[in-house]
Design an enzyme around this catalytic site. Structure first.
Site, PDB file in Angstrom:
ATOM      1  N   HIS A  27      52.408  -7.498  71.837  1.00 19.55           N
ATOM      2  CA  HIS A  27      53.511  -6.566  72.112  1.00 19.55           C
ATOM      3  C   HIS A  27      54.186  -6.926  73.442  1.00 19.55           C
ATOM      4  CE1 HIS A  27      50.879  -3.538  69.744  1.00 19.55           C
ATOM      5  NE2 HIS A  27      51.921  -3.800  68.977  1.00 19.55           N
ATOM      6  N   LYS A  38      48.677   8.001  60.005  1.00 15.10           N
ATOM      7  CA  LYS A  38      47.626   7.194  60.627  1.00 15.10           C
ATOM      8  C   LYS A  38      46.897   8.019  61.671  1.00 15.10           C
ATOM      9  CE  LYS A  38      49.772   2.591  60.593  1.00 15.10           C
ATOM     10  NZ  LYS A  38      50.360   1.610  61.512  1.00 15.10           N
ATOM     11  N   ARG A  83      54.956 -11.922  63.374  1.00 14.31           N
ATOM     12  CA  ARG A  83      53.830 -12.800  63.670  1.00 14.31           C
ATOM     13  C   ARG A  83      53.763 -13.953  62.686  1.00 14.31           C
ATOM     14  NH1 ARG A  83      50.238  -7.586  64.218  1.00 14.31           N
ATOM     15  NH2 ARG A  83      51.925  -7.042  62.810  1.00 14.31           N
TER      16      ARG A  83
HETATM   17  P1  ADP Z   1      53.645  -0.608  63.551  1.00 20.32           P
HETATM   18  O1  ADP Z   1      52.571   0.350  63.141  1.00 20.32           O
HETATM   19  O2  ADP Z   1      55.018  -0.032  63.576  1.00 20.32           O
HETATM   20  O3  ADP Z   1      53.598  -1.972  62.899  1.00 20.32           O
HETATM   21  P2  ADP Z   1      52.573  -1.920  65.857  1.00 20.32           P
HETATM   22  O4  ADP Z   1      52.246  -1.328  67.168  1.00 20.32           O
HETATM   23  O5  ADP Z   1      51.444  -2.497  65.075  1.00 20.32           O
HETATM   24  O6  ADP Z   1      53.338  -0.807  65.096  1.00 20.32           O
HETATM   25  O7  ADP Z   1      53.672  -3.047  66.039  1.00 20.32           O
HETATM   26  C1  ADP Z   1      54.926  -2.804  66.595  1.00 20.32           C
HETATM   27  C2  ADP Z   1      55.782  -4.052  66.458  1.00 20.32           C
HETATM   28  O8  ADP Z   1      55.215  -5.111  67.223  1.00 20.32           O
HETATM   29  C3  ADP Z   1      55.913  -4.603  65.039  1.00 20.32           C
HETATM   30  O9  ADP Z   1      57.218  -5.133  64.880  1.00 20.32           O
HETATM   31  C4  ADP Z   1      54.901  -5.700  64.992  1.00 20.32           C
HETATM   32  O10 ADP Z   1      55.241  -6.691  64.029  1.00 20.32           O
HETATM   33  C5  ADP Z   1      55.007  -6.236  66.401  1.00 20.32           C
HETATM   34  N1  ADP Z   1      53.793  -6.931  66.832  1.00 20.32           N
HETATM   35  C6  ADP Z   1      52.524  -6.480  66.829  1.00 20.32           C
HETATM   36  N2  ADP Z   1      51.670  -7.415  67.278  1.00 20.32           N
HETATM   37  C7  ADP Z   1      52.421  -8.495  67.565  1.00 20.32           C
HETATM   38  C8  ADP Z   1      52.131  -9.819  68.029  1.00 20.32           C
HETATM   39  N3  ADP Z   1      50.887 -10.215  68.255  1.00 20.32           N
HETATM   40  N4  ADP Z   1      53.175 -10.643  68.208  1.00 20.32           N
HETATM   41  C9  ADP Z   1      54.438 -10.247  67.930  1.00 20.32           C
HETATM   42  N5  ADP Z   1      54.774  -9.046  67.470  1.00 20.32           N
HETATM   43  C10 ADP Z   1      53.788  -8.186  67.286  1.00 20.32           C
END
Ligand code: ADP
Length: 164
Positions: A21, A45, A94
């Site tokens: 993130h 969730k 990703r």
């Molecule tokens: P959600 O439940 O909305 O997917 P997340 O917190 O898991 O929320 O992710 C928020 C955003 O960050 C999403 O667009 C996700 O694809 C992106 N994201 C999560 N981990 C990574 C990473 N390792 N690299 C790039 N983007 C990421």
């Protein structure tokens, strides 16, 4: 020509924030003028960290970016964008596995609000396998998460799972 300010939101669960993130936040903060991280209240969730904890960890880890703010939101992402006067939604990609669902979300958002565009950032290779779920799993089994999350998050995960 007058330069218009680009304001963007970066929505997600951030349960908890990872280096993946933060990579997206760092890169996005360089191309937009103002970036609002939106932490989603998701009734489907059950998060490990409360809203307050997730916000606190995000604020701690992004405090050096002058154009980044952290807020919570409920409901549709496009409504949150509109309320904040943002025309851009940032998401991270990703691997190909993210592509289908992200495309679906982006198409839906665009049909609800054609004025708002989704902008994707591909992750750095070293974080392409990383998710909050992976970080929690590694921490749960007591392994080293220092390459996955910043130290404040590492500490918070340890407290959650070991109680001290
Ligand atoms: P959600 O439940 O909305 O997917 P997340 O917190 O898991 O929320 O992710 C928020 C955003 O960050 C999403 O667009 C996700 O694809 C992106 N994201 C999560 N981990 C990574 C990473 N390792 N690299 C790039 N983007 C990421």
């Amino acid at each position: 020509m007058e330069k218009t300010m680009v304001k963007a939101i970066y929505p997600g669960s951030f349960d908890p924030v990872t280096y993946g993130h933060l990579d997206v936040i760092e890169r996005a903060s360089k191309v937009v003028d103002e970036l609002i991280i939106g932490v989603l209240v998701n009734s489907n969730k059950q998060p490990l960290f409360s809203m307050e904890e997730r916000i606190h960890l995000l604020r701690e880890t992004t405090k050096n970016y002058r154009n980044v703010q952290v807020k919570s939101f409920e409901g549709l992402t496009v409504n949150f964008a509109r309320q904040n006067g943002a025309k851009v939604i940032i998401r991270g990609l990703r691997a190909v596995t993210d592509f289908e669902s992200e495309m679906q979300i982006a198409q839906t958002n665009h049909s609800i609000e054609p004025e708002i565009e989704t902008m994707f950032f591909t992750t750095s290779l070293q974080y392409s396998f990383l998710s909050s779920t992976i970080a929690k799993e590694v921490a749960f089994y007591g392994s080293d998460v220092s390459k996955l999350v910043p130290s404040v998050v590492e500490e918070a995960l340890r407290v959650k799972y070991t109680g001290n």
